[in-house]
Design an enzyme around this catalytic site. Structure first.
Site, PDB file in Angstrom:
ATOM      1  N   ARG A 130      39.656  46.623  37.204  1.00  0.00           N
ATOM      2  CA  ARG A 130      40.822  46.321  36.379  1.00  0.00           C
ATOM      3  C   ARG A 130      41.195  44.835  36.428  1.00  0.00           C
ATOM      4  O   ARG A 130      41.419  44.278  37.494  1.00  0.00           O
ATOM      5  CB  ARG A 130      41.999  47.166  36.880  1.00  0.00           C
ATOM      6  CG  ARG A 130      43.087  47.356  35.875  1.00  0.00           C
ATOM      7  CD  ARG A 130      43.839  48.605  36.163  1.00  0.00           C
ATOM      8  NE  ARG A 130      44.307  48.623  37.545  1.00  0.00           N
ATOM      9  CZ  ARG A 130      45.374  49.305  37.936  1.00  0.00           C
ATOM     10  NH1 ARG A 130      46.066  49.990  37.073  1.00  0.00           N
ATOM     11  NH2 ARG A 130      45.736  49.287  39.193  1.00  0.00           N
ATOM     12  N   ARG A 163      45.011  42.133  40.062  1.00  0.00           N
ATOM     13  CA  ARG A 163      46.148  42.372  40.958  1.00  0.00           C
ATOM     14  C   ARG A 163      45.608  42.474  42.380  1.00  0.00           C
ATOM     15  O   ARG A 163      44.477  42.893  42.596  1.00  0.00           O
ATOM     16  CB  ARG A 163      46.847  43.677  40.591  1.00  0.00           C
ATOM     17  CG  ARG A 163      47.666  43.616  39.313  1.00  0.00           C
ATOM     18  CD  ARG A 163      48.315  44.965  39.068  1.00  0.00           C
ATOM     19  NE  ARG A 163      48.475  45.684  40.329  1.00  0.00           N
ATOM     20  CZ  ARG A 163      48.538  47.005  40.433  1.00  0.00           C
ATOM     21  NH1 ARG A 163      48.435  47.760  39.376  1.00  0.00           N
ATOM     22  NH2 ARG A 163      48.692  47.578  41.604  1.00  0.00           N
TER      23      ARG A 163
END
Ligand SMILES: [Zn+2]
Length: 217
Positions: A130, A163
């Site tokens: 991601r 992240r």
């Protein structure tokens, strides 16, 4: 209560456990009971146990194992669990597994444990795929398009970032923690002869077919 079956789902983050549990729930017409949903439900319905759990949660403490046991027992006694249920996120410890075994034995319920197993490298590959655009917030999946990793946003041209939770190092740590808590449970159910290992490094539909065959057996 004839042929009642409770299915315990085990599998690390990224193994696709939740997806399989939902598919099984639909096919077998059994409720999918995840620990998080169950706790939220008990709180919302203001049951006695829900009120007890609230005092722990509001003080930021973990809900004790014994209280979770009681909430699970209450949930499994529900009308919609007459044919059984699919448990996702419970048990988490050997004492909880022993509690569940005793509870189900009393109710003459068969227990089936499905362990979805995926290699560490593959899990890290899946979970670290991601990437996000820090400017416009668009999300990207590097497994679908390899150029995403270290690439730029196709909307605004900003360099994509990961992240902290999605970096390989943090994911490896999460998997480590998962392994430490789950290995004893796998051994417990292997000893009980109720553990079926499922190779999770395959297509979702293939995995599902294997699980359904395992449950029938
Ligand atoms: Zn962007």
């Amino acid at each position: 209560m004839e042929n009642r079956v409770v299915i315990v789902m085990l599998g690390p983050p990224g193994a696709g456990k939740g997806t399989q549990a939902r598919m099984m729930s639909e096919k077998l017409k059994l409720p999918h009971i995840s620990t998080g949903d169950m706790l939220r439900e008990a709180l919302k319905n203001e049951t006695e146990l829900g009120k007890k759990a609230r005092t722990f949660m509001e003080s930021g403490a973990l809900v004790p194992d014994e209280l979770v046991d009681e909430i699970v027992a209450e949930r499994l006694a529900g009308e919609d669990c007459r044919g059984g249920a699919i448990l996702d996120g419970y048990p988490r410890s050997i004492p909880q597994a022993q509690f569940l075994s005793a509870l189900l034995e009393k109710d003459n319920t068969r227990i089936v444990t499905i362990g979805i197993e995926v290699g560490k490298q593959e899990l890290i590959r899946r979970l670290s795929s991601r990437w996000t655009c820090p400017k416009c917030g668009k999300m990207f999946n590097a497994n679908l398009d390899a150029s995403v990793a270290g690439g730029k946003c196709d909307q605004c041209g900003t360099a994509l970032v990961q992240r902290k939770d999605d970096t390989p190092e943090v994911i490896a740590e999460r998997l480590e923690v998962y392994g430490r808590t789950t290995q004893p449970l796998v051994r417990y159910y292997q000893d009980q002869g109720t553990y079926t290992a499922i190779d999770g490094a395959r297509e979702v539909d293939d995995i599902f077919k294997t699980i359904m065959t395992g449950i029938a057996g």
